[in-house]
Design a protein around this motif. Structure first.
Motif, mmCIF file in Angstrom:
data_model
loop_
_atom_site.group_PDB
_atom_site.id
_atom_site.type_symbol
_atom_site.label_atom_id
_atom_site.label_comp_id
_atom_site.label_asym_id
_atom_site.label_seq_id
_atom_site.Cartn_x
_atom_site.Cartn_y
_atom_site.Cartn_z
ATOM 1 N N HIS A 63 -6.554 8.071 -16.074
ATOM 2 C CA HIS A 63 -7.456 7.423 -15.653
ATOM 3 C C HIS A 63 -8.355 6.734 -16.401
ATOM 4 O O HIS A 63 -8.874 5.462 -16.283
ATOM 5 C CB HIS A 63 -8.139 8.183 -14.352
ATOM 6 C CG HIS A 63 -9.243 9.223 -14.725
ATOM 7 N ND1 HIS A 63 -10.437 8.934 -15.291
ATOM 8 C CD2 HIS A 63 -9.001 10.439 -14.957
ATOM 9 C CE1 HIS A 63 -11.063 9.879 -15.705
ATOM 10 N NE2 HIS A 63 -10.239 10.827 -15.438
ATOM 11 N N ASP A 67 -7.709 0.357 -16.976
ATOM 12 C CA ASP A 67 -8.890 -0.474 -16.727
ATOM 13 C C ASP A 67 -9.156 -0.288 -15.136
ATOM 14 O O ASP A 67 -10.352 -0.436 -14.658
ATOM 15 C CB ASP A 67 -8.738 -1.857 -16.875
ATOM 16 C CG ASP A 67 -8.660 -2.360 -18.559
ATOM 17 O OD1 ASP A 67 -9.485 -1.829 -19.318
ATOM 18 O OD2 ASP A 67 -7.986 -3.234 -18.919
ATOM 19 N N GLY A 68 -8.024 0.019 -14.429
ATOM 20 C CA GLY A 68 -8.132 0.153 -13.169
ATOM 21 C C GLY A 68 -6.772 0.353 -12.494
ATOM 22 O O GLY A 68 -5.921 0.605 -13.015
ATOM 23 N N ARG A 69 -6.929 0.508 -10.913
ATOM 24 C CA ARG A 69 -5.770 0.928 -10.238
ATOM 25 C C ARG A 69 -5.741 0.024 -8.940
ATOM 26 O O ARG A 69 -6.896 -0.325 -8.306
ATOM 27 C CB ARG A 69 -5.608 2.329 -9.930
ATOM 28 C CG ARG A 69 -5.595 3.337 -11.238
ATOM 29 C CD ARG A 69 -5.484 4.797 -10.685
ATOM 30 N NE ARG A 69 -6.860 5.228 -10.224
ATOM 31 C CZ ARG A 69 -6.885 6.381 -9.436
ATOM 32 N NH1 ARG A 69 -5.607 7.029 -9.322
ATOM 33 N NH2 ARG A 69 -7.867 6.518 -8.946
ATOM 34 N N LEU A 98 -8.342 -2.371 -4.909
ATOM 35 C CA LEU A 98 -8.465 -2.266 -6.121
ATOM 36 C C LEU A 98 -9.607 -1.107 -6.717
ATOM 37 O O LEU A 98 -10.776 -1.293 -6.009
ATOM 38 C CB LEU A 98 -8.922 -3.454 -7.065
ATOM 39 C CG LEU A 98 -7.793 -4.918 -6.862
ATOM 40 C CD1 LEU A 98 -7.958 -5.365 -5.870
ATOM 41 C CD2 LEU A 98 -8.085 -5.685 -7.999
ATOM 42 N N SER A 99 -9.561 -0.253 -7.369
ATOM 43 C CA SER A 99 -10.228 0.773 -7.888
ATOM 44 C C SER A 99 -10.600 0.643 -9.552
ATOM 45 O O SER A 99 -9.722 0.729 -10.142
ATOM 46 C CB SER A 99 -9.709 2.049 -7.531
ATOM 47 O OG SER A 99 -10.705 3.329 -8.144
ATOM 48 N N THR A 100 -11.706 0.075 -9.687
ATOM 49 C CA THR A 100 -11.971 -0.132 -11.193
ATOM 50 C C THR A 100 -13.611 0.075 -11.513
ATOM 51 O O THR A 100 -14.453 -0.207 -10.420
ATOM 52 C CB THR A 100 -11.908 -1.632 -11.722
ATOM 53 O OG1 THR A 100 -12.063 -1.725 -12.992
ATOM 54 C CG2 THR A 100 -12.314 -2.478 -10.889
ATOM 55 N N ARG A 101 -13.941 0.937 -12.343
ATOM 56 C CA ARG A 101 -15.307 1.067 -12.900
ATOM 57 C C ARG A 101 -16.091 1.793 -11.734
ATOM 58 O O ARG A 101 -17.210 1.438 -11.528
ATOM 59 C CB ARG A 101 -15.810 0.007 -13.529
ATOM 60 C CG ARG A 101 -15.183 -0.796 -14.428
ATOM 61 C CD ARG A 101 -16.173 -1.680 -15.365
ATOM 62 N NE ARG A 101 -15.192 -2.353 -16.230
ATOM 63 C CZ ARG A 101 -14.432 -3.432 -16.126
ATOM 64 N NH1 ARG A 101 -14.309 -3.925 -15.108
ATOM 65 N NH2 ARG A 101 -13.673 -3.714 -17.098
ATOM 66 N N THR A 121 -14.382 5.594 -5.195
ATOM 67 C CA THR A 121 -13.337 5.963 -5.787
ATOM 68 C C THR A 121 -12.645 7.223 -5.077
ATOM 69 O O THR A 121 -11.417 7.562 -5.187
ATOM 70 C CB THR A 121 -13.504 6.446 -7.303
ATOM 71 O OG1 THR A 121 -14.320 5.290 -8.022
ATOM 72 C CG2 THR A 121 -12.444 6.793 -7.944
ATOM 73 N N PHE A 138 -3.058 -7.843 -14.931
ATOM 74 C CA PHE A 138 -3.602 -7.796 -13.763
ATOM 75 C C PHE A 138 -2.499 -8.727 -12.840
ATOM 76 O O PHE A 138 -2.071 -8.367 -11.886
ATOM 77 C CB PHE A 138 -5.016 -8.609 -13.547
ATOM 78 C CG PHE A 138 -5.492 -8.660 -11.880
ATOM 79 C CD1 PHE A 138 -5.705 -7.278 -11.189
ATOM 80 C CD2 PHE A 138 -5.659 -9.857 -11.407
ATOM 81 C CE1 PHE A 138 -6.461 -7.509 -10.107
ATOM 82 C CE2 PHE A 138 -5.951 -9.809 -10.187
ATOM 83 C CZ PHE A 138 -6.330 -8.584 -9.559
#
Length: 147
Positions: A63, A67-69, A98-101, A121, A138
């Motif tokens: 993970h 950068d993200g999922r 979208l899951s990011t940061r 998250t 992306f």
């Protein structure tokens, strides 16, 4: 009367004295089995090092390397008894999540994105399965998910 009982209890019994004497005699002695096992360990060859990891081309990035999922979410999302709708077009189903940061973003079919602060998250991890693919951009991921 109670004074005599307390005085007797304060002194060690005969069995306790014998136990302490035997313990003192055995102190410092090592059983012969221990010496035999130590000798076998010294004679043994070192174990060969085996690499149990997959080759690099088969490894999935962790993970922290991404950068993200994102995942598709077809049904409506209901939070706190309220159905989440797109702020721009009013769409309420067929989301990309979208899951990011440590943030969750929702993207509708029309391409509008909005941050959803009521999701985190941990929610994303509970509601999604393992990743089926990784993508360099992306846009590649959007194409993969049909958006």
């Amino acid at each position: 009367m109670f004074h005599r009982i307390r005085r007797r209890a304060a002194e060690p019994s005969e069995e306790q004295r014998r136990f302490f004497e035997l313990s003192a005699q055995l102190e410092g002695q090592v059983p012969p089995e221990v010496e035999r096992v130590r000798a076998e360990l010294d004679r043994a060859e070192p174990a060969t090092v085996v690499d149990y990891f997959l080759p690099p081309e088969l490894r999935v990035p962790s993970h922290d390397q991404l950068d993200g999922r994102m995942t598709s979410w077809k049904q409506p999302i209901v939070l706190d008894g309220e159905m989440v709708a797109c702020a721009e077009c009013g769409a309420y189903r067929d989301w990309l999540v979208l899951s990011t940061r440590d943030q969750i973003w929702l993207r509708c079919r029309a391409g509008h994105q909005q941050q959803e602060t009521r999701l985190d998250t941990a929610w994303y991890n509970r509601h999604t399965g393992p990743a089926d693919a990784t993508h360099a951009t992306f846009e590649d991921c959007l194409r993969h998910l049909g958006h």
